[in-house]
Design an enzyme around this catalytic site. Structure first.
Site, PDB file in Angstrom:
ATOM      1  N   ASP A  83       0.828  -1.206   0.000  1.00  0.00           N
ATOM      2  CA  ASP A  83       0.000   0.000   0.000  1.00  0.00           C
ATOM      3  C   ASP A  83       0.858   1.249   0.000  1.00  0.00           C
ATOM      4  OD1 ASP A  83      -2.743  -0.578  -0.105  1.00  0.00           O
ATOM      5  OD2 ASP A  83      -2.807  -1.133   2.006  1.00  0.00           O
ATOM      6  N   LYS A 111      -0.004  -0.141  -4.437  1.00  0.00           N
ATOM      7  CA  LYS A 111      -1.461   0.044  -4.484  1.00  0.00           C
ATOM      8  C   LYS A 111      -1.827   1.451  -4.013  1.00  0.00           C
ATOM      9  CE  LYS A 111      -4.364  -2.198  -1.596  1.00  0.00           C
ATOM     10  NZ  LYS A 111      -5.142  -1.121  -0.929  1.00  0.00           N
ATOM     11  N   GLU A 180     -13.247  -2.688  -3.231  1.00  0.00           N
ATOM     12  CA  GLU A 180     -13.562  -2.958  -1.829  1.00  0.00           C
ATOM     13  C   GLU A 180     -14.998  -2.546  -1.530  1.00  0.00           C
ATOM     14  OE1 GLU A 180     -12.026  -2.478   2.778  1.00  0.00           O
ATOM     15  OE2 GLU A 180     -10.785  -1.699   1.151  1.00  0.00           O
TER      16      GLU A 180
END
Length: 255
Positions: A83, A111, A180
């Site tokens: 991330d 990400k 998500e």
């Protein structure tokens, strides 16, 4: 096309589901490597499961770098994703500097939680040949309160926005997209509309792969989301629980 992008697209071409679990240390890294998990994510979820905070907002670039280095110790079979934490990609110069630091720690792909304001950052990453996963739907770094944790894409306006974002991200050239908490029907539509692989967390079985937080999977998270599953609930050991997750995801047969 890069080797990584080709490898990810080949999952989709042969209709093989992608397994993705978070990891923060070398001990679990070895277990996930031995379990043949496809993508291991050093997630900013470490803010909750490692640091004990209520959200991801306290996670720093130095912490992601440290945990990425730990996880890379046993990287043989998996793709290592990390991330970009909050405030680490506010502009293209900062974003590129931080992304390159991650790549130096043997991270394969970074990400980013995508908002429209990040268009130039994503475009800059692609131009700089920095592999990128774009995360849309529920964005933990943007979240201000518990009401933000919901299913996205149920109404027409939100549905159109997410589909438009996904198509735009593919046209820019991202390597993979993560959804998500996206409505399962919409997630299926997005997945079928793109050549780019789409993995999901809390977004149904219509994606090209499934993501779960490791600590949710083994039942040690304080407040696991409703969509997560504890694979240790029936008394399995940790490697067996991970294999069961792997077998479940690989066994998903999208119609």
């Amino acid at each position: 096309m890069s080797n990584l992008k080709n490898k990810l697209q080949n999952f989709k071409k042969r209709k093989e589901q992608i397994t993705c679990l978070t990891c923060y240390d070398s001990s679990f890294s070895k277990i996930l490597n031995d379990s043949k998990i496809d993508i291991v994510l050093v997630g900013d979820s470490l803010g909750m499961v490692i640091k004990g905070k209520e959200n991801t907002h306290s996670v720093t670039m130095d912490e992601i770098l440290y945990h990425s280095k730990c996880v890379s110790t046993y990287k043989e079979n998996f793709i290592l994703m990390a991330d970009m934490p909050i405030n680490s990609y506010d502009n293209i110069d900062i974003a590129t500097l931080n992304a390159k630091k991650l790549l130096e720690q043997e991270v394969d792909i970074v990400k980013v939680e995508y908002q429209d304001k990040h268009f130039e950052v994503i475009k800059g990453f692609v131009n700089a040949k920095i592999p990128i996963c774009a995360h849309i739907g529920y964005l933990p770094q943007k979240s201000k309160n518990e009401e933000d944790i919901r299913i996205y894409g149920k109404d027409k306006k939100e549905k159109e926005k997410l589909l438009k974002q996904a198509k735009l991200l593919e046209s820019i050239g991202v390597d993979i997209i993560l959804l998500e908490c996206v409505d399962s029907d919409l997630a299926n539509t997005i997945t079928r509309s793109l050549i780019t692989p789409v993995i999901g967390i809390g977004s149904g079985e219509g994606c090209d792969g499934q993501v779960q937080v490791l600590y949710d999977l083994i039942g040690v998270s304080k407040n696991p989301p409703k969509f997560s599953k504890n694979y240790l609930a029936n008394g399995n050991n940790i490697p067996e629980a991970i294999r069961n997750f792997y077998n479940y995801v690989k066994g998903i047969n999208r119609k």
